[in-house]
Write an enzyme that holds these catalytic residues in place. Structure first.
Site, mmCIF file in Angstrom:
data_model
loop_
_atom_site.group_PDB
_atom_site.id
_atom_site.type_symbol
_atom_site.label_atom_id
_atom_site.label_comp_id
_atom_site.label_asym_id
_atom_site.label_seq_id
_atom_site.Cartn_x
_atom_site.Cartn_y
_atom_site.Cartn_z
ATOM 1 C CB VAL A 128 -3.725 -9.432 6.870
ATOM 2 C CG1 VAL A 128 -4.930 -8.517 7.194
ATOM 3 C CG2 VAL A 128 -3.112 -9.600 8.229
ATOM 4 C CE LYS A 188 11.344 -15.038 15.982
ATOM 5 N NZ LYS A 188 12.585 -14.761 15.859
ATOM 6 N N GLY A 248 1.015 -0.940 -0.396
ATOM 7 C CA GLY A 248 -0.189 -0.135 -0.037
ATOM 8 C C GLY A 248 0.698 1.242 0.079
ATOM 9 C CG PHE A 249 0.101 6.031 0.419
ATOM 10 C CD1 PHE A 249 1.280 6.544 -0.420
ATOM 11 C CD2 PHE A 249 -0.586 6.968 1.667
ATOM 12 C CE1 PHE A 249 1.251 8.302 0.051
ATOM 13 C CE2 PHE A 249 0.162 8.221 1.649
ATOM 14 C CZ PHE A 249 0.887 8.903 1.355
ATOM 15 C CE LYS A 269 -6.744 1.627 10.531
ATOM 16 N NZ LYS A 269 -5.877 1.363 9.966
ATOM 17 C CG ASP A 303 -1.202 -5.326 0.047
ATOM 18 O OD1 ASP A 303 -0.566 -4.662 0.283
ATOM 19 O OD2 ASP A 303 -2.136 -5.462 -0.631
ATOM 20 C CG ASN A 304 -5.761 -7.708 0.720
ATOM 21 O OD1 ASN A 304 -5.388 -6.627 -0.136
ATOM 22 N ND2 ASN A 304 -7.310 -7.738 1.082
ATOM 23 C CB THR A 316 -6.554 -0.392 -1.456
ATOM 24 O OG1 THR A 316 -6.037 0.139 -0.049
ATOM 25 C CG2 THR A 316 -8.327 -0.524 -1.121
ATOM 26 C CE1 TYR A 362 -9.555 3.307 7.505
ATOM 27 C CE2 TYR A 362 -9.869 5.330 8.499
ATOM 28 C CZ TYR A 362 -8.519 4.244 8.336
ATOM 29 O OH TYR A 362 -7.218 5.125 8.170
#
Lengths: 329, 329
Positions: A59, A106, A11-12, A149, A34-35, A38, A145
């Site tokens: 993910v 881990k 991504g960006f 988050k 990453d899929n 975007t 979103y």
């Protein structure tokens, strides 16, 4: 030597973070998952480092027998048109993604997460300190979103409190710059894409809504300093942004001037668009006093324009050579 | 004829809801999934209905080939000591639970979710209308519950907006009554358990924090009316609670009086305990004008006390008969 996993690394922000990570000599393996929802493979195509590996996968479903010393969770769309069209997937990427990544860390490893200034919603306090509880409508069209988050922050901070998990969480503010998608849908990339294709610049609402535009190099520099810091007593989260507040209209006018006076048109505001957003950087200044945003929006927008122009030239040249090849000339 | 799934159906609210559901004649099958983390098999042992089936499982991992016409998601601890000790599990039950349940819903089926007045956090507005955005600290020790309720609301409302999902979401306020766990940890059950075992009543803080105590029969009546309603133009969420605000101390004093003057002791407040909580019932009155909370706290607390006393007698009698059997007398 460390094994590192970056979710959303194409991504960006993720791809810029990978560039920084590969400058470190204590890393033996860096896996990007990453899929490409975007994210763009083009963002990581320049990486030629043998330590680097790209895995195309959601993910949530990443299959690996590795465990990692550091996990960076940036797997999420960040632009309203993208997350509003697939809210379930957005929540899944952030939150179920975080559960999966916790399994891959881990014991004693570090979990770094890019939250967002969107956790503040449409704030009633300006600038916003990290302690501000925000004003998010959890039933509204931006909520997938904002709430995922917030809930992922909660998960990680509660793992910190109850399990001693080593957690670093940043809240970036309106980042822009090279490697934004042309169809990202946020203001700077919109203006630049429109300008370079000869279209008028679209301002939503009256343009007086302000943002704290953070140029990607400054923001990633802040991320890297905080994420890799071992000796801080600040538990997080950390605002990372530029606290110079500029209206959307001012940026449009600047792009217009740069491009010889492209016209600006006005359209209605999207729903629940915040009227203002500005980081309180008191904690950032305390935690990393040597860091600040050094790139003005004029400089950052110019650089972004140059990068988009170059990309479009490359794309055009590729199309042309493809055309030449097809016609046999 | 309908197939119905109740996640968390062995819990306090879930088991009362099952009793109501089994009064309906349009249900052919009612499956309860519960991992008995905070639910109790005792809460459903009285059910002798052939349509009823109990599956002991985490909701996230429920294995079934059935699809359901109605899904009720109540799988979550609801008391601070419980969710604060296992925050990751709390978020998983609510949110990953919701993802799993969405997969089990028939196309066109209805998804009912018990959110919580905790989505308002420590409110700056009283009473709280559903439109109040709340004041939740997403990094704090109560956040696993508050934020996972908020994020699950977001998931469901966004599925409503983008997919037309039939969603009914309630926000109950401080429910108490029979089938609360004696070790639930919230005020009424604490007072009643303490009173019946001859201990002083513990009030946290000065006791002036107020709550809107909702007796379980009133609250479940509100749930049932709203969940089973087909002809409303109100999209939710819906506050369901008693809007008579009573201080914690007043309830303690009432229990003390009922039990002949048991002493009250004061201890420090738990972290982030809200100072007030009271539902704005404007929407509830609009959506279901015939509903109201009819049971006073005095009546409700008396009934709860009677129920706890009876349960303790049964437990004592069981222990005694076990003892008699062991000693061969």
């Amino acid at each position: 030597m460390k094994k590192v996993l970056v979710a959303g690394g194409a991504g960006f922000l993720g791809s810029h973070l990978c560039d920084r990570l590969l400058n470190r000599s204590d890393i033996e393996k860096l896996i990007v998952v990453d899929n490409l929802w975007t994210g763009l493979e083009a963002n990581i195509l320049h990486i030629r480092d043998p330590r680097f590996q790209f895995v195309r996968s959601d993910v949530e479903n990443l299959q690996t027998s590795d465990k990692f010393d550091e996990v960076y969770h940036l797997a999420s769309p960040a632009s309203p048109p993208w997350y509003m069209s697939e809210p379930k997937r957005t929540i899944s990427a952030n939150l179920i993604g975080a559960f999966r990544l916790l399994d891959l860390l881990k014991k004693g490893g570090r979990f770094c997460f890019t939250s967002s200034s969107e956790v503040y919603g449409d704030p009633l306090v300006s600038p916003q300190p990290e302690s501000y509880k925000g004003q998010v409508d959890c039933t509204g069209p931006r909520s997938s979103y904002d709430e995922s988050k917030r809930c992922t922050e909660s998960l990680l901070f509660e793992m910190q409190r109850t399990q001693g998990l080593d957690v670093k969480i940043v809240r970036p503010f309106n980042v822009y710059g090279p490697r934004t998608r042309p169809d990202d849908g946020r203001a700077v990339s919109n203006f630049v894409s429109q300008a370079l294709t000869g279209r008028p610049l679209t301002v939503y609402g009256d343009g007086m809504q302000s943002r704290s535009w953070g140029y990607v190099d400054d923001i990633i520099d802040g991320f890297a300093r905080y994420f890799w810091m071992n000796d801080t007593d600040y538990r997080g989260p950390l605002n990372v942004g530029n606290d110079r507040e500029i209206s959307v209209l001012e940026v449009a006018q600047y792009v217009s001037r740069l491009m010889g006076g492209i016209p600006i048109v006005f359209e209605p505001s999207p729903p629940h668009d915040p009227t203002n957003r500005r980081p309180d950087l008191t904690n950032a200044n305390y935690v990393m006093p040597e860091w600040s945003c050094s790139i003005s929006y004029e400089e950052g927008v110019s650089r972004t324009l140059d990068w988009f122009r170059q990309e479009m030239d490359i794309t055009a040249a590729q199309a042309e050579s493809l055309q030449l090849a097809k016609t046999g000339r």
